[in-house]
Write a protein that holds these residues in place. Structure first.
Motif, PDB file in Angstrom:
ATOM      1  N   VAL A   1       0.847  -1.195   0.000  1.00 42.18           N
ATOM      2  CA  VAL A   1       0.000   0.000   0.000  1.00 42.18           C
ATOM      3  C   VAL A   1       0.881   1.244   0.000  1.00 42.18           C
ATOM      4  O   VAL A   1       1.917   1.285   0.663  1.00 42.18           O
ATOM      5  N   LEU A   2       0.456   2.234  -0.773  1.00 39.62           N
ATOM      6  CA  LEU A   2       1.149   3.521  -0.864  1.00 39.62           C
ATOM      7  C   LEU A   2       0.189   4.634  -0.465  1.00 39.62           C
ATOM      8  O   LEU A   2      -0.909   4.739  -1.044  1.00 39.62           O
ATOM      9  N   TYR A   3       0.575   5.452   0.508  1.00 39.43           N
ATOM     10  CA  TYR A   3      -0.235   6.596   0.935  1.00 39.43           C
ATOM     11  C   TYR A   3       0.601   7.870   0.849  1.00 39.43           C
ATOM     12  O   TYR A   3       1.837   7.826   0.920  1.00 39.43           O
ATOM     13  N   GLN A   4      -0.082   8.986   0.706  1.00 38.28           N
ATOM     14  CA  GLN A   4       0.622  10.257   0.797  1.00 38.28           C
ATOM     15  C   GLN A   4       1.039  10.499   2.245  1.00 38.28           C
ATOM     16  O   GLN A   4       0.337  10.115   3.190  1.00 38.28           O
ATOM     17  N   ARG A   5       2.159  11.155   2.412  1.00 40.45           N
ATOM     18  CA  ARG A   5       2.761  11.291   3.743  1.00 40.45           C
ATOM     19  C   ARG A   5       1.837  12.016   4.715  1.00 40.45           C
ATOM     20  O   ARG A   5       1.703  11.631   5.868  1.00 40.45           O
ATOM     21  N   ARG A   6       1.180  13.069   4.260  1.00 38.90           N
ATOM     22  CA  ARG A   6       0.311  13.820   5.185  1.00 38.90           C
ATOM     23  C   ARG A   6      -0.899  12.997   5.606  1.00 38.90           C
ATOM     24  O   ARG A   6      -1.400  13.141   6.717  1.00 38.90           O
ATOM     25  N   THR A   7      -1.368  12.113   4.714  1.00 39.59           N
ATOM     26  CA  THR A   7      -2.480  11.237   5.074  1.00 39.59           C
ATOM     27  C   THR A   7      -2.042  10.222   6.121  1.00 39.59           C
ATOM     28  O   THR A   7      -2.803   9.874   7.032  1.00 39.59           O
ATOM     29  N   ALA A   8      -0.807   9.749   6.004  1.00 35.42           N
ATOM     30  CA  ALA A   8      -0.297   8.741   6.938  1.00 35.42           C
ATOM     31  C   ALA A   8      -0.136   9.284   8.346  1.00 35.42           C
ATOM     32  O   ALA A   8       0.067   8.511   9.286  1.00 35.42           O
ATOM     33  N   GLU A   9      -0.218  10.606   8.514  1.00 34.04           N
ATOM     34  CA  GLU A   9      -0.099  11.195   9.844  1.00 34.04           C
ATOM     35  C   GLU A   9      -1.417  11.191  10.602  1.00 34.04           C
ATOM     36  O   GLU A   9      -1.446  11.471  11.802  1.00 34.04           O
ATOM     37  N   VAL A  10      -2.526  10.902   9.925  1.00 38.40           N
ATOM     38  CA  VAL A  10      -3.816  10.788  10.605  1.00 38.40           C
ATOM     39  C   VAL A  10      -3.755   9.558  11.511  1.00 38.40           C
ATOM     40  O   VAL A  10      -3.353   8.478  11.060  1.00 38.40           O
ATOM     41  N   PRO A  11      -4.118   9.675  12.795  1.00 40.63           N
ATOM     42  CA  PRO A  11      -3.882   8.575  13.747  1.00 40.63           C
ATOM     43  C   PRO A  11      -4.408   7.218  13.304  1.00 40.63           C
ATOM     44  O   PRO A  11      -3.670   6.219  13.381  1.00 40.63           O
ATOM     45  N   TYR A  12      -5.665   7.133  12.833  1.00 38.18           N
ATOM     46  CA  TYR A  12      -6.186   5.804  12.510  1.00 38.18           C
ATOM     47  C   TYR A  12      -5.564   5.253  11.224  1.00 38.18           C
ATOM     48  O   TYR A  12      -5.451   4.036  11.050  1.00 38.18           O
ATOM     49  N   VAL A  13      -5.126   6.131  10.312  1.00 34.09           N
ATOM     50  CA  VAL A  13      -4.397   5.667   9.127  1.00 34.09           C
ATOM     51  C   VAL A  13      -3.003   5.198   9.542  1.00 34.09           C
ATOM     52  O   VAL A  13      -2.512   4.169   9.065  1.00 34.09           O
ATOM     53  N   ALA A  14      -2.356   5.956  10.443  1.00 36.20           N
ATOM     54  CA  ALA A  14      -1.033   5.562  10.931  1.00 36.20           C
ATOM     55  C   ALA A  14      -1.088   4.196  11.604  1.00 36.20           C
ATOM     56  O   ALA A  14      -0.185   3.368  11.424  1.00 36.20           O
ATOM     57  N   ALA A  15      -2.158   3.964  12.374  1.00 36.06           N
ATOM     58  CA  ALA A  15      -2.300   2.660  13.037  1.00 36.06           C
ATOM     59  C   ALA A  15      -2.457   1.546  12.007  1.00 36.06           C
ATOM     60  O   ALA A  15      -1.887   0.456  12.148  1.00 36.06           O
ATOM     61  N   TYR A  16      -3.221   1.812  10.954  1.00 34.61           N
ATOM     62  CA  TYR A  16      -3.394   0.819   9.886  1.00 34.61           C
ATOM     63  C   TYR A  16      -2.053   0.531   9.204  1.00 34.61           C
ATOM     64  O   TYR A  16      -1.709  -0.624   8.948  1.00 34.61           O
TER      65      TYR A  16
END
Length: 335
Positions: free
Chosen positions: A174-189
């Motif tokens: 999976v590839l996410y944009q860096r700013r999206t990956a900082e959202v807590p529930y996305v970071a946990a995923y």
């Protein structure tokens, strides 16, 4: 300028003069026909084309006359020969067309890879298609997610799907944009996605939402700027090779997601030590009991229960209750 009728009369007159006077030159014909030398030259050209004159350099005028019947026969014979030659050429062209359409046209298909495109018109149709594709994927699934974070329930669904694929030994990237990956529930995923057979990376920017299933199916948005307009399901191995190369470019330039310090120490795969109250909460949550009922069962307020659940999530190292349920099952806390 003479009309067509006048020219025909002049042709007949000049031919008659040459026919009756084979020893005349063109000057004599011009004088007798009452026409200029240039007109006499034109007349001779026309008579030559009709076959009524034949070149004869030894005569004073340079021509000898031909009987009209013989000229007509030659013209007919010439036309027949032309017709036969034309018919042969036409038959050859028809034979070539037949050969091209029956023997050669299919050779081009050997260099063509068939591509089938399905149009998925609504988000509901897209989600249903993705669910079926995820169930059928055999070796790997790769996804690219530009833009903002998806809803939390979508992340929970992705986590559940990824774990099901992990059970079938399907590789998941999976590839996410860096700013999206900082959202807590996305970071946990993303933290949960980083394990053998599953890897998550982040990039500063990504061009398009894309999901690749094995080497023969891609799902792309109809409108990259608005995913609500539906998606295209593209089937075709050759095209997928290019899309995988496109994905590889961003994958190799991406980085692992930032890993914050763990909220609990020790081996994250080890079974955490839960007290009796936390075990009760775990079991009631797993049974789907509502928060109000759990609070009454424990004899605590809703605010206290909320604090206890937050502490339990922290102990388990997860962000959401859905993730907690998966982690509880994974660690065998209900056994």
């Amino acid at each position: 300028m003479r009309t067509g009728e006048d020219r025909s009369g002049l042709d007949r007159k000049a031919y008659g003069l040459l026919y009756r006077n084979p020893g005349w030159g063109l000057e004599e014909v011009s004088a007798a026909a009452d026409c200029s030398p240039a007109e006499t030259e034109e007349v001779c050209d026309r008579l030559l084309a009709m076959g009524l004159l034949r070149p004869a350099p030894s005569t004073p005028c340079g021509f000898t006359t031909v009987e009209p019947e013989a000229a007509l026969a030659r013209l007919v014979s010439h036309e027949e020969r032309q017709s036969v030659a034309h018919a042969k050429r036409l038959a050859g062209i028809r034979s070539a067309i037949t050969s091209l359409t029956t023997n050669f046209s299919d050779l081009r298909n050997e260099r063509r890879e068939p591509v089938e495109i399905e149009t998925l018109t609504t988000p509901a149709v897209v989600n249903s298609f993705l669910e079926d594709a995820g169930s059928a994927v055999r070796t790997r699934m790769r996804s690219m997610h530009p833009g903002g974070p998806p809803p939390e329930d979508v992340i929970d669904g992705m986590l559940l799907r990824d774990k099901e694929m992990e059970g079938r030994n399907v590789e998941v990237d999976v590839l996410y944009q860096r700013r999206t990956a900082e959202v807590p529930y996305v970071a946990a995923y993303l933290r949960d996605a980083s394990r053998p057979g599953r890897e998550a990376r982040t990039a500063e920017s990504l061009p398009i939402r894309m999901i690749l299933f094995d080497d023969d199916l891609a799902v792309l948005p109809i409108n990259p700027a608005d995913s609500s307009e539906g998606a295209l399901a593209v089937h075709g191995r050759t095209l997928l090779s290019s899309l995988h190369a496109f994905y590889d470019h961003y994958w190799h330039n991406a980085t692992l997601p930032h890993q914050p310090p763990p909220r609990h120490q020790g081996d994250p795969t080890a079974r955490p030590a839960l007290d009796s109250q936390e075990l009760v909460i775990v079991r009631l949550l797993a049974d789907g009991v509502k928060d109000e009922a759990i609070a009454r069962h424990l004899g605590v307020s809703s605010r206290t229960l909320s604090r206890l659940v937050s502490g339990l999530l922290d102990t388990l190292g997860v962000q959401t209750r859905f993730q907690a349920a998966l982690r509880i099952t994974e660690l065998g806390l209900l056994a």
